[in-house]
Design a protein around this motif. Structure first.
Motif, mmCIF file in Angstrom:
data_model
loop_
_atom_site.group_PDB
_atom_site.id
_atom_site.type_symbol
_atom_site.label_atom_id
_atom_site.label_comp_id
_atom_site.label_asym_id
_atom_site.label_seq_id
_atom_site.Cartn_x
_atom_site.Cartn_y
_atom_site.Cartn_z
ATOM 1 N N MET A 177 28.703 -7.329 34.531
ATOM 2 C CA MET A 177 29.840 -7.585 33.599
ATOM 3 C C MET A 177 28.601 -9.174 33.697
ATOM 4 S SD MET A 177 32.338 -7.944 30.662
ATOM 5 C CE MET A 177 33.149 -7.330 31.311
ATOM 6 N N TYR A 178 28.844 -9.927 32.698
ATOM 7 C CA TYR A 178 27.837 -10.726 32.913
ATOM 8 C C TYR A 178 29.074 -11.802 32.192
ATOM 9 C CZ TYR A 178 23.234 -8.833 33.023
ATOM 10 O OH TYR A 178 21.912 -8.060 33.227
ATOM 11 N N LYS A 179 28.603 -13.517 32.799
ATOM 12 C CA LYS A 179 29.611 -13.795 31.815
ATOM 13 C C LYS A 179 29.048 -15.602 31.638
ATOM 14 C CE LYS A 179 34.002 -15.847 33.698
ATOM 15 N NZ LYS A 179 34.742 -16.598 34.778
ATOM 16 N N TYR A 180 28.559 -15.716 30.174
ATOM 17 C CA TYR A 180 28.225 -17.625 30.674
ATOM 18 C C TYR A 180 28.722 -18.977 29.684
ATOM 19 C CZ TYR A 180 23.795 -14.201 30.170
ATOM 20 O OH TYR A 180 22.843 -13.246 30.510
ATOM 21 N N ASP A 181 28.187 -19.737 30.272
ATOM 22 C CA ASP A 181 29.134 -20.815 29.793
ATOM 23 C C ASP A 181 28.345 -21.795 27.660
ATOM 24 O OD1 ASP A 181 28.298 -23.760 28.917
ATOM 25 O OD2 ASP A 181 29.477 -24.251 30.431
ATOM 26 N N TYR A 182 29.396 -21.112 27.278
ATOM 27 C CA TYR A 182 29.056 -21.011 25.736
ATOM 28 C C TYR A 182 28.392 -22.611 25.165
ATOM 29 C CZ TYR A 182 30.217 -20.923 20.304
ATOM 30 O OH TYR A 182 30.034 -20.894 19.089
ATOM 31 N N VAL A 183 28.199 -23.115 26.149
ATOM 32 C CA VAL A 183 27.343 -24.157 25.755
ATOM 33 C C VAL A 183 25.878 -24.252 25.754
ATOM 34 C CG1 VAL A 183 27.574 -26.928 25.660
ATOM 35 C CG2 VAL A 183 29.917 -25.890 24.978
ATOM 36 N N SER A 200 26.047 -18.860 8.974
ATOM 37 C CA SER A 200 24.814 -20.047 9.647
ATOM 38 C C SER A 200 24.957 -19.347 11.028
ATOM 39 C CB SER A 200 25.351 -20.846 9.556
ATOM 40 O OG SER A 200 25.098 -21.461 7.583
ATOM 41 N N CYS A 201 23.924 -19.098 11.530
ATOM 42 C CA CYS A 201 23.718 -18.742 13.254
ATOM 43 C C CYS A 201 23.797 -20.551 13.733
ATOM 44 C CB CYS A 201 22.619 -18.443 13.447
ATOM 45 S SG CYS A 201 21.950 -18.152 15.599
ATOM 46 N N ILE A 202 25.031 -20.275 14.352
ATOM 47 C CA ILE A 202 25.540 -21.703 15.240
ATOM 48 C C ILE A 202 24.653 -21.812 16.824
ATOM 49 C CG2 ILE A 202 26.889 -22.217 17.055
ATOM 50 C CD1 ILE A 202 28.590 -20.941 15.022
ATOM 51 N N GLN A 203 24.142 -20.380 17.899
ATOM 52 C CA GLN A 203 22.873 -20.174 18.985
ATOM 53 C C GLN A 203 23.479 -18.806 19.257
ATOM 54 O OE1 GLN A 203 24.649 -21.463 22.431
ATOM 55 N NE2 GLN A 203 26.798 -21.669 21.711
ATOM 56 N N GLU A 204 22.398 -18.507 19.859
ATOM 57 C CA GLU A 204 21.600 -16.622 20.178
ATOM 58 C C GLU A 204 20.975 -16.621 21.484
ATOM 59 O OE1 GLU A 204 19.926 -13.848 16.736
ATOM 60 O OE2 GLU A 204 18.289 -14.126 18.880
ATOM 61 N N MET A 205 21.650 -16.105 22.271
ATOM 62 C CA MET A 205 21.589 -16.101 23.563
ATOM 63 C C MET A 205 20.985 -14.323 24.254
ATOM 64 S SD MET A 205 23.204 -18.567 24.740
ATOM 65 C CE MET A 205 24.691 -19.807 24.674
ATOM 66 N N LYS A 206 19.372 -14.416 24.061
ATOM 67 C CA LYS A 206 19.046 -13.427 25.254
ATOM 68 C C LYS A 206 19.986 -12.839 27.155
ATOM 69 C CE LYS A 206 16.035 -13.178 21.366
ATOM 70 N NZ LYS A 206 16.057 -11.664 20.945
#
Length: 321
Positions: free
Chosen positions: A248-254, A216-222
């Motif tokens: 190099m990218y860093k994203y907040d997961y939530v 199941s997809c929890i989330q998808e980031m572009k």
């Protein structure tokens, strides 16, 4: 005043770096192994990037690498149609497993007793390292070459992705495919979280996070580039990724908010991976280097003694491990 991210650059490879793997944490710290098209996988101290040695023996590009949990064994898969297991302490080749096509992915089970390979034969093979006289268990179903395969769920299950634009879940005991997900483009990277609940997969310009049990997809980031690899922090607070645009990218997961974006490599990023303690993440690039990045910029850790330190170029000696 913000502190500038200054990665450590680990040189020594002569062609693109295409895969990275960390060991777990032991009394000797942890280790990092890199796969390169130059056919010479390198072992390094994980927190500093210090070169330990080079595994010599493949006669083609190395596409996949792995370390067992305590860092005493290494595995490599290559274009010479072999997967090899090495003594990571002495550097000696322990085992060479012949395939009929390029081996793209290798991984150990968490207990180190099982070994899995994925190749351009479209076949997944699981070897019992305690019963090498027995034939491996094979899993067939993919319709194009494998890119990545690994264990999860206490080594009961396998997850794989391939150039057929699918991700599949397999039951190792029954030998059956139990789940499949289709994508619009071939998945480029695959990672299972430390708690074995979340699969991170990159495809096209997206990073998707899936549940291990049902996909199941929890989330998808572009992502603002074609993304080749992503890694989720051990505590699931952030994820890092990189790809075609050299950043190099860093994203907040939530929240999905972009936290950092740094350019350090001089070629596309093929692989990124968090260290087991979450203090740093590593990247491998078309430019032939491995770079180590701080999770907490400015923290005294490894070779980052203070925020004002400049990076140290890590060049291997000529000796072989």
């Amino acid at each position: 005043m913000s502190v500038k991210q200054v990665p450590l650059t680990c040189s020594g490879h002569t062609r693109p770096v295409v895969n990275l793997a960390f060991s777990g944490i032991s009394e000797h710290g942890y280790f990092l192994i890199s796969a390169c098209k130059d056919g010479k996988p390198m072992l390094r101290q994980g927190d500093t990037g210090d070169w330990i040695g080079t595994f010599e023996g493949h006669k083609g590009a190395v596409w996949g690498v792995a370390l067992n949990d305590d860092g005493t064994k290494a595995a490599t898969g290559a274009a010479d149609f072999t997967a090899k297991i090495w003594n990571a302490v002495t550097g000696e080749e322990v085992l060479s497993l012949q395939h009929n096509h390029i081996v793209k992915s290798v991984n150990f089970s968490t207990d180190g007793n099982l070994f899995v390979t994925g190749s351009n034969e479209k076949i997944i093979r699981v070897f019992d390292l305690n019963k090498l006289d027995a034939d491996p268990i094979t899993f067939c179903g993919h319709t194009n070459g494998l890119r990545h395969v690994t264990f999860f769920n206490n080594n009961r299950m396998l997850v794989s992705c391939a150039e057929d634009k699918t991700l599949r879940i397999w039951d190792r005991i029954s030998g059956q495919e139990v789940q499949k997900m289709n994508f619009n483009s071939s998945p480029n990277s695959l990672e299972v979280s430390n708690d074995e609940s979340t699969i991170t997969v990159t495809h096209g310009n997206s990073v998707s996070f899936l549940t291990c049990d049902r996909l199941s997809c929890i989330q998808e980031m572009k992502i603002p580039t074609k993304v080749y690899s992503a890694s989720l922090h051990p505590n699931k607070s952030v994820f890092v990724c990189g790809g075609e645009d050299l950043i190099m990218y860093k994203y907040d997961y939530v929240s999905g908010i972009e936290l950092e974006a740094y350019k350090g490599h001089f070629g596309p990023l093929h692989c990124v991976k968090f260290s087991p303690d979450g203090e740093l993440y590593a990247s491998g690039s078309e430019d032939g280097t491995v770079r180590l990045w701080q999770m907490y910029v400015g923290k005294s850790y490894g070779l980052w003694k203070c925020a004002e330190d400049s990076f140290e170029e890590k060049t291997p000696a000529t000796a072989v491990i």
